[in-house]
Design a protein around this motif. Structure first.
Motif, PDB file in Angstrom:
ATOM      1  N   LEU A 102       0.361  -1.231   0.292  1.00 28.57           N
ATOM      2  CA  LEU A 102      -0.076  -0.280   0.383  1.00 28.57           C
ATOM      3  C   LEU A 102       1.137   1.365   0.054  1.00 28.57           C
ATOM      4  O   LEU A 102       1.698   1.159   0.908  1.00 28.57           O
ATOM      5  N   ASN A 103       0.519   2.250  -1.086  1.00 35.73           N
ATOM      6  CA  ASN A 103       1.407   3.161  -0.875  1.00 35.73           C
ATOM      7  C   ASN A 103       0.794   4.157  -1.275  1.00 35.73           C
ATOM      8  O   ASN A 103      -0.445   4.524  -1.296  1.00 35.73           O
ATOM      9  N   SER A 104       1.416   5.864  -0.954  1.00 36.10           N
ATOM     10  CA  SER A 104       0.539   7.316  -1.364  1.00 36.10           C
ATOM     11  C   SER A 104       1.780   8.094  -1.810  1.00 36.10           C
ATOM     12  O   SER A 104       2.940   7.792  -1.351  1.00 36.10           O
ATOM     13  N   GLY A 105       1.018   8.838  -3.245  1.00 34.87           N
ATOM     14  CA  GLY A 105       1.790   9.563  -3.465  1.00 34.87           C
ATOM     15  C   GLY A 105       1.179  11.265  -3.901  1.00 34.87           C
ATOM     16  O   GLY A 105       0.028  10.761  -4.185  1.00 34.87           O
ATOM     17  N   LEU A 106       1.790  11.963  -4.504  1.00 30.70           N
ATOM     18  CA  LEU A 106       1.141  13.646  -5.328  1.00 30.70           C
ATOM     19  C   LEU A 106       1.208  12.752  -6.743  1.00 30.70           C
ATOM     20  O   LEU A 106       2.233  12.674  -7.065  1.00 30.70           O
ATOM     21  N   VAL A 107       0.173  13.053  -7.769  1.00 33.29           N
ATOM     22  CA  VAL A 107       0.000  13.554  -8.878  1.00 33.29           C
ATOM     23  C   VAL A 107       0.780  14.364  -9.267  1.00 33.29           C
ATOM     24  O   VAL A 107      -0.061  15.969  -8.833  1.00 33.29           O
ATOM     25  N   MET A 108       1.577  14.781 -10.082  1.00 34.32           N
ATOM     26  CA  MET A 108       2.517  15.614 -10.779  1.00 34.32           C
ATOM     27  C   MET A 108       1.871  16.485 -12.107  1.00 34.32           C
ATOM     28  O   MET A 108       2.033  15.541 -13.247  1.00 34.32           O
ATOM     29  N   VAL A 109       1.705  17.066 -12.255  1.00 34.56           N
ATOM     30  CA  VAL A 109       1.186  18.049 -13.285  1.00 34.56           C
ATOM     31  C   VAL A 109       2.348  19.134 -13.805  1.00 34.56           C
ATOM     32  O   VAL A 109       1.841  19.785 -13.279  1.00 34.56           O
ATOM     33  N   ASP A 110       2.844  19.061 -14.449  1.00 35.17           N
ATOM     34  CA  ASP A 110       3.651  20.059 -14.766  1.00 35.17           C
ATOM     35  C   ASP A 110       5.305  20.784 -13.546  1.00 35.17           C
ATOM     36  O   ASP A 110       4.998  22.020 -13.348  1.00 35.17           O
ATOM     37  N   GLY A 111       4.907  19.310 -13.491  1.00 32.95           N
ATOM     38  CA  GLY A 111       6.076  19.762 -12.428  1.00 32.95           C
ATOM     39  C   GLY A 111       5.264  20.527 -10.887  1.00 32.95           C
ATOM     40  O   GLY A 111       6.052  20.467  -9.522  1.00 32.95           O
ATOM     41  N   GLN A 165      -1.286  17.839  -7.930  1.00 35.21           N
ATOM     42  CA  GLN A 165      -2.686  17.378  -8.705  1.00 35.21           C
ATOM     43  C   GLN A 165      -3.266  17.105  -7.525  1.00 35.21           C
ATOM     44  O   GLN A 165      -4.684  16.089  -8.176  1.00 35.21           O
ATOM     45  N   GLY A 166      -3.365  16.581  -6.129  1.00 38.80           N
ATOM     46  CA  GLY A 166      -3.437  16.102  -5.422  1.00 38.80           C
ATOM     47  C   GLY A 166      -3.275  14.618  -4.665  1.00 38.80           C
ATOM     48  O   GLY A 166      -2.466  14.289  -5.486  1.00 38.80           O
ATOM     49  N   ALA A 167      -3.523  14.293  -4.198  1.00 39.03           N
ATOM     50  CA  ALA A 167      -3.225  12.347  -2.985  1.00 39.03           C
ATOM     51  C   ALA A 167      -4.077  11.842  -3.554  1.00 39.03           C
ATOM     52  O   ALA A 167      -5.017  11.884  -4.300  1.00 39.03           O
ATOM     53  N   MET A 168      -3.033  10.183  -4.127  1.00 40.19           N
ATOM     54  CA  MET A 168      -3.135   8.864  -4.626  1.00 40.19           C
ATOM     55  C   MET A 168      -3.066   8.270  -3.610  1.00 40.19           C
ATOM     56  O   MET A 168      -1.759   7.868  -3.670  1.00 40.19           O
ATOM     57  N   ALA A 169      -3.525   7.302  -3.070  1.00 42.07           N
ATOM     58  CA  ALA A 169      -2.837   5.877  -2.329  1.00 42.07           C
ATOM     59  C   ALA A 169      -3.277   4.482  -3.769  1.00 42.07           C
ATOM     60  O   ALA A 169      -4.280   4.898  -4.586  1.00 42.07           O
ATOM     61  N   PHE A 170      -2.365   3.988  -3.418  1.00 42.48           N
ATOM     62  CA  PHE A 170      -2.477   3.060  -5.029  1.00 42.48           C
ATOM     63  C   PHE A 170      -1.970   1.669  -3.871  1.00 42.48           C
ATOM     64  O   PHE A 170      -1.301   2.052  -3.135  1.00 42.48           O
ATOM     65  N   MET A 171      -1.838   0.896  -5.127  1.00 48.39           N
ATOM     66  CA  MET A 171      -1.788  -0.371  -4.645  1.00 48.39           C
ATOM     67  C   MET A 171      -0.718  -1.115  -5.887  1.00 48.39           C
ATOM     68  O   MET A 171      -1.119  -1.129  -7.233  1.00 48.39           O
ATOM     69  N   VAL A 172       0.560  -1.345  -5.269  1.00 45.68           N
ATOM     70  CA  VAL A 172       1.117  -2.715  -6.371  1.00 45.68           C
ATOM     71  C   VAL A 172       2.705  -4.053  -5.694  1.00 45.68           C
ATOM     72  O   VAL A 172       2.650  -4.199  -4.483  1.00 45.68           O
ATOM     73  N   PRO A 173       2.357  -5.082  -6.384  1.00 46.92           N
ATOM     74  CA  PRO A 173       2.519  -5.560  -6.016  1.00 46.92           C
ATOM     75  C   PRO A 173       4.466  -5.954  -5.819  1.00 46.92           C
ATOM     76  O   PRO A 173       5.046  -5.013  -6.300  1.00 46.92           O
ATOM     77  N   PHE A 183       4.889   1.136 -12.855  1.00 48.99           N
ATOM     78  CA  PHE A 183       3.781   1.069 -13.585  1.00 48.99           C
ATOM     79  C   PHE A 183       2.308   0.634 -12.762  1.00 48.99           C
ATOM     80  O   PHE A 183       1.975   0.117 -12.536  1.00 48.99           O
ATOM     81  N   VAL A 184       2.084   2.069 -12.506  1.00 46.99           N
ATOM     82  CA  VAL A 184       0.600   1.741 -11.786  1.00 46.99           C
ATOM     83  C   VAL A 184      -1.169   2.066 -12.078  1.00 46.99           C
ATOM     84  O   VAL A 184      -1.218   3.211 -12.622  1.00 46.99           O
ATOM     85  N   PRO A 185      -1.609   0.996 -12.950  1.00 45.87           N
ATOM     86  CA  PRO A 185      -2.679   0.633 -13.628  1.00 45.87           C
ATOM     87  C   PRO A 185      -3.910   1.925 -12.740  1.00 45.87           C
ATOM     88  O   PRO A 185      -3.981   1.827 -11.508  1.00 45.87           O
ATOM     89  N   ARG A 186      -5.140   2.202 -14.001  1.00 43.06           N
ATOM     90  CA  ARG A 186      -5.822   3.434 -12.582  1.00 43.06           C
ATOM     91  C   ARG A 186      -6.754   2.449 -11.539  1.00 43.06           C
ATOM     92  O   ARG A 186      -6.710   3.198 -10.613  1.00 43.06           O
ATOM     93  N   HIS A 187      -6.865   1.111 -11.924  1.00 39.93           N
ATOM     94  CA  HIS A 187      -7.700   0.858 -11.495  1.00 39.93           C
ATOM     95  C   HIS A 187      -7.265   0.399  -9.591  1.00 39.93           C
ATOM     96  O   HIS A 187      -7.823  -0.341  -8.851  1.00 39.93           O
ATOM     97  N   ARG A 188      -6.021   0.563  -9.906  1.00 39.84           N
ATOM     98  CA  ARG A 188      -5.043   0.137  -8.662  1.00 39.84           C
ATOM     99  C   ARG A 188      -4.813   1.465  -7.202  1.00 39.84           C
ATOM    100  O   ARG A 188      -3.932   1.475  -6.578  1.00 39.84           O
ATOM    101  N   ALA A 189      -5.736   2.651  -8.157  1.00 42.45           N
ATOM    102  CA  ALA A 189      -5.968   3.710  -7.104  1.00 42.45           C
ATOM    103  C   ALA A 189      -6.738   4.248  -6.843  1.00 42.45           C
ATOM    104  O   ALA A 189      -7.654   4.030  -7.472  1.00 42.45           O
ATOM    105  N   VAL A 190      -6.548   5.055  -6.115  1.00 42.01           N
ATOM    106  CA  VAL A 190      -8.000   5.434  -5.184  1.00 42.01           C
ATOM    107  C   VAL A 190      -7.110   6.534  -4.650  1.00 42.01           C
ATOM    108  O   VAL A 190      -6.454   7.232  -4.283  1.00 42.01           O
ATOM    109  N   GLU A 191      -7.979   7.891  -4.788  1.00 40.22           N
ATOM    110  CA  GLU A 191      -8.158   9.050  -4.442  1.00 40.22           C
ATOM    111  C   GLU A 191      -7.727   9.005  -2.570  1.00 40.22           C
ATOM    112  O   GLU A 191      -9.020   8.892  -2.317  1.00 40.22           O
ATOM    113  N   VAL A 192      -6.931   9.475  -2.021  1.00 48.38           N
ATOM    114  CA  VAL A 192      -6.681  10.084  -0.823  1.00 48.38           C
ATOM    115  C   VAL A 192      -8.140  10.634  -0.331  1.00 48.38           C
ATOM    116  O   VAL A 192      -8.912   9.776   0.809  1.00 48.38           O
TER     117      VAL A 192
END
Length: 386
Positions: free
Chosen positions: A147-156, A159-167, A196-205
């Motif tokens: 389980l992870n979380s990070g900031l979505v970066m657009v043009d540096g 743009q919000g935080a997403m929690a996400f899962m990776v194997p 790479f994190v597919p969109r279905h493995r991520a949720v808005e915090v």
């Protein structure tokens, strides 16, 4: 016997194994495979997994009672088990496509990780590219997913935080967990390098914090609509209550067995020792009552009632105060336990070290939590996640 009672009884039967392994757990900085496997085989990991995926779909009270049984013997074991069970609950908050994926082979996953936003997420077609380093990944010695979380970066710019899962195969686990307390939790760092994190493995915090996750729309059970922070804080409470009970009972037994070094008098005949036993037993009972009260609350509250930020700030401050209360109670016991209680073989010193670390945990630090509640009460913006 109900399923809940059966699972709690199984935990009670396995817990002495954790007690026997406690020194090695501390020394090896991780839980033994035997303890983890026993918990998996006993069906403990899927306590909160939806029935549609083969889970038990029980309540928080069952989870808390199971974790408490281990907390009486080994804080590290209880902590990791609580996270494993709790993160399986969190899986049920993700989009159905991910739930189908994570529960495809069995009704649970071993998932360490954190929702602190440590990673950078760069949007690409179909998902994100994740990079960065995270800390405090409890249970990372055995993992299927992270389980992870990070900031979505657009043009540096974020743009919000997403929690996400990776194997787990996508994660570089860094074996650098070497702490004064909670030593057996394998809470080392984890690195992602352009994963790479597919969109279905991520949720808005924000959706997790507000109890409006994709899983809340899939599952009818109200528990999947709870704001996530009160539940995450609930992961810690049975660990702390169990630790206080374990320390109180260990101190009582130690006092009954001890003789004064210089006079050979039985220590249990000293009034100060009797007072400390009384304080410890009563203090542990209070912690248990607080745990039972929170279990009733979390299992019955309308999720809408704890969506307001004021209520979540109050819950966080309450947990911080409980952490401080438990630490102070155990520390008071140690003051009357004698030098032998500081040997590595003594459970008392482990309970003290573990609670000393837990009370400064990011979610349990009482000063930060109290400040946040004060800010919210004064109409100011919170300065930490709620």
């Amino acid at each position: 016997m109900s399923l809940s009672e059966t699972l709690i009884a199984r935990a009670r039967d396995i817990a002495p194994m954790a007690e026997k392994e406690a020194c090695n757990t501390d020394r090896n900085r991780k839980l033994s495979d035997a303890v983890i496997d026993a918990c998996c085989d006993a069906g403990l990991m899927e306590i909160l997994v939806p029935k549609m995926y083969g889970g038990h779909e029980l309540d928080y009270a069952t989870m808390a009672a199971v974790v408490y049984e281990f907390g009486r013997y080994c804080t590290s074991t209880a902590w990791v088990l609580s996270f494993y069970i709790g993160h399986n609950y969190i899986h049920a908050l993700w989009p159905k496509q991910f739930q189908d994926e994570v529960f495809a082979d069995r009704p649970f996953s071993l998932t360490p990780g954190t929702i602190a936003p440590n990673f950078r997420l760069n949007p690409v077609d179909g998902g994100y590219i994740a990079s960065g380093l995270s800390q405090w990944n409890s249970g990372s010695s055995r993992s299927d997913w992270f389980l992870n979380s990070g900031l979505v970066m657009v043009d540096g710019k974020p743009q919000g935080a997403m929690a996400f899962m990776v194997p787990a195969s996508d994660v570089e686990i860094i074996d650098n967990w070497d702490m004064a307390g909670m030593r057996g939790t394998a809470s080392g760092d984890a690195r992602l390098n352009d994963v790479f994190v597919p969109r279905h493995r991520a949720v808005e915090v924000a959706d997790l914090l507000n109890g409006q996750s994709p899983g809340a729309k899939i599952h009818d059970n109200r528990i999947y609509s709870l704001p996530i922070l009160p539940f995450v804080l609930g992961e810690t409470l049975p660990v702390m209550a169990g630790a206080y009970r374990g320390a109180a009972d260990a101190f009582k037994q130690l006092t009954m067995d001890r003789y004064s070094t210089f006079t050979s008098a039985k220590v249990q005949d000293k009034q100060t020792a009797q007072i400390r036993i009384g304080h410890g037993q009563a203090g542990a009972a209070i912690a248990e009552t607080l745990l039972q009260d929170y279990a009733r609350f979390l299992d019955t509250v309308d999720p809408a009632e704890i969506r307001p930020i004021e209520k979540r700030a109050e819950i966080r401050a309450r947990m911080g105060m409980i952490a401080d209360y438990v630490y102070r109670g155990i520390n008071e016991l140690m003051l009357g336990a004698g030098g032998g209680a500081y040997r590595n073989t003594s459970p008392l010193q482990r309970f003290l070290r573990d609670m000393n670390v837990l009370r400064v945990h990011g979610f349990l630090d009482v000063e930060t939590a109290a400040e946040n509640l004060g800010r919210v009460q004064l109409g100011l913006e919170p300065n930490c996640p709620l």
